[in-house]
Scaffold this motif. Structure first.
Motif, short mmCIF file in Angstrom:
data_model
loop_
_atom_site.label_atom_id
_atom_site.label_comp_id
_atom_site.label_asym_id
_atom_site.label_seq_id
_atom_site.Cartn_x
_atom_site.Cartn_y
_atom_site.Cartn_z
N VAL A 19 0.83 -1.21 0.00
CA VAL A 19 0.00 0.00 0.00
C VAL A 19 0.86 1.25 0.00
O VAL A 19 0.58 2.22 -0.72
N ARG A 20 1.93 1.24 0.79
CA ARG A 20 2.79 2.43 0.87
C ARG A 20 3.50 2.69 -0.46
O ARG A 20 3.60 3.84 -0.89
N VAL A 21 4.00 1.64 -1.12
CA VAL A 21 4.62 1.83 -2.43
C VAL A 21 3.60 2.36 -3.43
O VAL A 21 3.89 3.25 -4.22
N LEU A 24 2.89 6.13 -2.59
CA LEU A 24 4.02 7.04 -2.79
C LEU A 24 4.66 6.89 -4.16
O LEU A 24 5.49 7.73 -4.53
N GLN A 25 4.31 5.81 -4.87
CA GLN A 25 4.85 5.56 -6.22
C GLN A 25 6.37 5.54 -6.22
O GLN A 25 7.02 6.03 -7.14
N SER A 26 6.92 4.95 -5.16
CA SER A 26 8.38 4.90 -5.06
C SER A 26 8.79 3.89 -4.00
O SER A 26 8.26 3.91 -2.88
N PHE A 27 9.73 3.01 -4.34
CA PHE A 27 10.29 2.09 -3.36
C PHE A 27 11.08 2.87 -2.31
O PHE A 27 11.01 2.59 -1.11
N GLU A 32 11.62 5.00 3.28
CA GLU A 32 11.84 6.11 4.21
C GLU A 32 10.63 6.30 5.12
O GLU A 32 10.78 6.53 6.33
N ASP A 33 9.43 6.21 4.55
CA ASP A 33 8.22 6.41 5.34
C ASP A 33 8.03 5.30 6.37
O ASP A 33 7.57 5.55 7.49
N LEU A 34 8.40 4.06 5.99
CA LEU A 34 8.25 2.92 6.90
C LEU A 34 9.46 2.75 7.83
O LEU A 34 9.45 1.89 8.71
N GLU A 35 10.51 3.57 7.56
CA GLU A 35 11.74 3.53 8.37
C GLU A 35 12.39 2.14 8.31
O GLU A 35 12.76 1.56 9.33
N VAL A 41 11.82 -3.38 1.32
CA VAL A 41 10.69 -3.07 0.45
C VAL A 41 10.80 -3.87 -0.85
O VAL A 41 9.82 -4.48 -1.31
N SER A 42 11.98 -3.89 -1.45
CA SER A 42 12.17 -4.62 -2.71
C SER A 42 11.88 -6.10 -2.53
O SER A 42 11.21 -6.73 -3.36
N TYR A 43 12.39 -6.68 -1.44
CA TYR A 43 12.18 -8.11 -1.18
C TYR A 43 10.68 -8.40 -0.99
O TYR A 43 10.16 -9.39 -1.51
N THR A 44 9.99 -7.53 -0.25
CA THR A 44 8.57 -7.74 0.01
C THR A 44 7.74 -7.67 -1.27
O THR A 44 6.86 -8.50 -1.51
N ILE A 45 8.02 -6.68 -2.11
CA ILE A 45 7.28 -6.56 -3.37
C ILE A 45 7.57 -7.75 -4.27
O ILE A 45 6.67 -8.28 -4.94
#
Length: 305
Positions: A19-21, A24-27, A32-35, A41-45
C-alpha cells in the motif's frame, strides 16, 4: 514472471508495504516512510509478485505505475487492514498511543486557513501520528477513491453514495485591490464590478469558482486581465496596480495585509466540506481526526466571526 509463492506467506506487514509503495509511487520513499531499508521493500514486493503472479508495478519513463491487478489487490488490502485495525484497536481510543499515518488532500486555501491549526492540534494530542498533506487540485475525490488520501478538505460536494461528508463552515467572496484603486473605499455594485481588470484564479483550469459559475448562470462575461493557477502570491500582483482579485474572505484576512478589501457583489458563498469514504468511516483513529478537524474549524470561525 516470478515463481508463484504460497499466499499464506503474506502477512499484514507485507500488505502495508504494498500500500505504501502504491501511494508514494516509489520504493525509496516507501522505505523512508516505513523507516526500513529499501532492500526490505524490494524483497517484500518481489515476494508479493510471486503470490499474485503479477508484476504489480512497472516502470514507464521515470514513473512507477501500478498494474490493474495491483490496484485490485491494494483495494482489498486496505479494506482488510482497516477491518483488522478496528478489530485490534482498544475499546477506548487513546490518541497519545496511536501511530500510523493520516493523509489529507487539500489546496492552497485550506493549507493557509485550516491545516496549521489542525496539524498543531494533532501533534499536541497524538505526537506519534504521522501527517501527510497532498494537493487535491480538482482530483480530490479521485485521490480518496485511489486511497491516496484519507480525508479531503475544501469546497467540494460529496458526489454520490461512495462518500461521506460534513460541512465545516461557510465563507464568502470579497474583492481585493490596492488602496489607491479608483474603486477603493466604495461599495461595489455588479455594474461597477464587471468592467474592472480582474485577476482570475483558474485552479488548473478544471474547477470553476462559485462566483464565476454564478456569473455564467446570470449571463455575464467577466473581462480577465491575468490568469493565475493559484491564489499563492496574488497579493503581490495586485499591489500598486488597478487589478482586482475575487477570493474567499477568510483567505483575504491572511494574505491581504495592506490591501483594500470589500464585499463581492456576486450573490454566492462557499461551503467548506470535510469528505471521506467508507474505507475509513468506522476506524477509531480516523473518526478522532475528523472530529478534531471539525472542532478546530469551529474555533477558527468563532475567532473570526
Amino acid at each position: 514472471m516470478t515463481k508463484p509463492i504460497d499466499p499464506m506467506a503474506v502477512d499484514f506487514r507485507a500488505l502495508q508495504v504494498l500500500v505504501r509503495v502504491y501511494r508514494l509511487q516509489s520504493f525509496t520513499r516507501a522505505a523512508e516512510d516505513l523507516e526500513v531499508n529499501q532492500s526490505v521493500v524490494s524483497y517484500t514486493i518481489e515476494k508479493l509478485r510471486g503470490v499474485f503472479n503479477d508484476p504489480l508495478f512497472v516502470r514507464e519513463a521515470r514513473s512507477l505505475i501500478a498494474t490493474p491487478r495491483c490496484e485490485e489487490v491494494v483495494t482489498e488490502a486496505l479494506d482488510m487492514l482497516a477491518r483488522f485495525d478496528h478489530l485490534a484497536s482498544a475499546r477506548a481510543f487513546d490518541p497519545a498511543r496511536t501511530g500510523g499515518t493520516i493523509t489529507i488532500a487539500c489546496n492552497y486555501y485550506e493549507r493557509v486557513i485550516i491545516i496549521p491549526d489542525v496539524v498543531h492540534a494533532i501533534r499536541a494530542q497524538a505526537p506519534n501520528l504521522k501527517i501527510e498533506i497532498v494537493d487535491s487540485s480538482y482530483l480530490g475525490h479521485d485521490r480518496l477513491l485511489r486511497m491516496e488520501a484519507d480525508l479531503l478538505i475544501g469546497p467540494f460536494e460529496q458526489l454520490g453514495a461512495s462518500f461521506y461528508g460534513r460541512k465545516l463552515y461557510d465563507d464568502r467572496y470579497v474583492c481585493m485591490m490596492d488602496p489607491a484603486h479608483p474603486m477603493a473605499g466604495q461599495d461595489l455594485s455588479l455594474q461597477d464590478y464587471l468592467p474592472l481588470d480582474h485577476v482570475y484564479i483558474t485552479y488548473g483550469g478544471k474547477w470553476k469558482s462559485r462566483y464565476m459559475a454564478e456569473l455564467d448562470r446570470l449571463g455575464y462575461d467577466l473581462p480577465v486581465a491575468i490568469r493565475v493557477p493559484s491564489p499563492a502570491g496574488i497579493q503581490n500582483l495586485i499591489e500598486g496596480t488597478h487589478l482586482i482579485a475575487t477570493i474567499p474572505e477568510r483567505l483575504s484576512r491572511k494574505i491581504g495585509e495592506g490591501l483594500h478589501i470589500t464585499a463581492c457583489p456576486v450573490p454566492t458563498h462557499i461551503d467548506i466540506q470535510l469528505v471521506w469514504t467508507a474505507r475509513t468511516h468506522n476506524a477509531p483513529m480516523h473518526k478522532w481526526v475528523r472530529e478534531l478537524v471539525f472542532q478546530q474549524c469551529r474555533m477558527i470561525t468563532n475567532q473570526w466571526d
